[in-house]
Design a protein around this motif. Structure first.
Motif, short mmCIF file in Angstrom:
data_model
loop_
_atom_site.label_atom_id
_atom_site.label_comp_id
_atom_site.label_asym_id
_atom_site.label_seq_id
_atom_site.Cartn_x
_atom_site.Cartn_y
_atom_site.Cartn_z
N SER A 74 30.18 8.18 30.78
CA SER A 74 28.91 9.37 29.62
C SER A 74 27.95 9.21 30.25
CB SER A 74 29.17 8.75 28.50
OG SER A 74 28.41 7.64 28.92
N GLY A 75 27.73 11.35 30.50
CA GLY A 75 26.15 10.96 30.98
C GLY A 75 26.30 11.92 31.88
N GLY A 76 27.05 11.65 32.72
CA GLY A 76 27.76 12.35 33.86
C GLY A 76 28.04 13.46 34.60
N LEU A 77 29.17 14.19 33.04
CA LEU A 77 29.66 14.91 33.72
C LEU A 77 28.83 16.64 32.96
CD1 LEU A 77 33.09 13.90 32.70
CD2 LEU A 77 32.44 13.56 34.83
N GLY A 78 28.16 15.74 32.21
CA GLY A 78 27.29 17.32 31.16
C GLY A 78 28.19 18.40 30.61
N ILE A 79 28.78 17.54 29.50
CA ILE A 79 29.30 17.76 28.46
C ILE A 79 27.47 17.24 27.69
CG2 ILE A 79 30.64 17.24 26.59
CD1 ILE A 79 32.71 16.88 28.60
N SER A 80 27.99 16.23 27.53
CA SER A 80 26.75 15.62 26.73
C SER A 80 25.23 16.00 26.99
CB SER A 80 25.99 14.14 27.06
OG SER A 80 25.94 13.94 28.14
N ASN A 81 24.47 16.72 27.17
CA ASN A 81 23.51 17.21 28.21
C ASN A 81 23.76 18.81 27.54
OD1 ASN A 81 22.42 15.29 29.07
ND2 ASN A 81 23.42 16.02 31.90
N MET A 82 24.86 19.17 27.67
CA MET A 82 25.38 20.91 27.02
C MET A 82 24.45 20.55 25.58
SD MET A 82 27.82 23.07 29.13
CE MET A 82 29.30 21.59 29.29
N LEU A 83 25.81 19.90 24.83
CA LEU A 83 25.68 19.62 23.50
C LEU A 83 24.08 19.11 22.92
CD1 LEU A 83 26.95 19.06 20.63
CD2 LEU A 83 27.93 16.04 21.93
N TYR A 84 24.00 18.08 23.38
CA TYR A 84 21.94 17.84 23.36
C TYR A 84 21.08 18.58 23.51
CZ TYR A 84 17.78 15.60 24.03
OH TYR A 84 16.29 15.50 24.09
N ASN A 85 21.54 19.53 24.29
CA ASN A 85 20.20 21.01 24.28
C ASN A 85 20.80 21.30 23.58
OD1 ASN A 85 18.94 19.94 26.68
ND2 ASN A 85 20.68 21.25 27.76
N PHE A 86 22.32 21.75 22.57
CA PHE A 86 22.70 22.84 22.00
C PHE A 86 21.97 22.06 20.60
CE2 PHE A 86 25.92 23.93 18.81
CZ PHE A 86 25.29 25.06 18.71
N LEU A 87 21.96 21.06 20.33
CA LEU A 87 21.85 20.56 19.11
C LEU A 87 20.02 20.26 18.67
CD1 LEU A 87 24.50 17.30 18.50
CD2 LEU A 87 24.34 19.60 17.24
#
Length: 91
Positions: A74-87
């Motif tokens: 987790s944190g390495g695939l980019g999904i959490s980064n995209m979601l973090y930036n969006f939120l």
């Protein structure tokens, strides 16, 4: 205390609170990504081996293994980064 000192203290507290909120949001988005990865691993690593019988703890160990793998990814695939930036933009 002067007005400038009070204002500086207020700003410092606001910046620190914002920083804590950002850390919590990042932790939550990483946890969400880990949950998504675990769901994929649970589906993709289901194996049925007809040579060996099924032990009582196999499901538990497989679930624990998938959980550990998903948390490390987790944190390495980019999904959490995209979601973090969006939120972060929305809040």
């Amino acid at each position: 205390m002067s007005v400038k000192n009070e204002f500086d203290n207020f700003l410092n507290k606001e910046i620190q609170a914002k920083s804590n909120e950002d850390k919590l949001l990042k932790e939550q988005t990483d946890e969400y990504e880990a949950l998504m990865i675990k769901s994929v691993l649970d589906l993709s690593l289901k194996t049925s081996n007809s040579l060996f019988g099924k032990d009582a703890g196999d499901d538990i160990y497989n679930s624990m293994y998938n959980d550990a793998i998903s948390k490390s990814l987790s944190g390495g695939l980019g999904i959490s980064n995209m979601l973090y930036n969006f939120l972060k933009e929305r809040v």
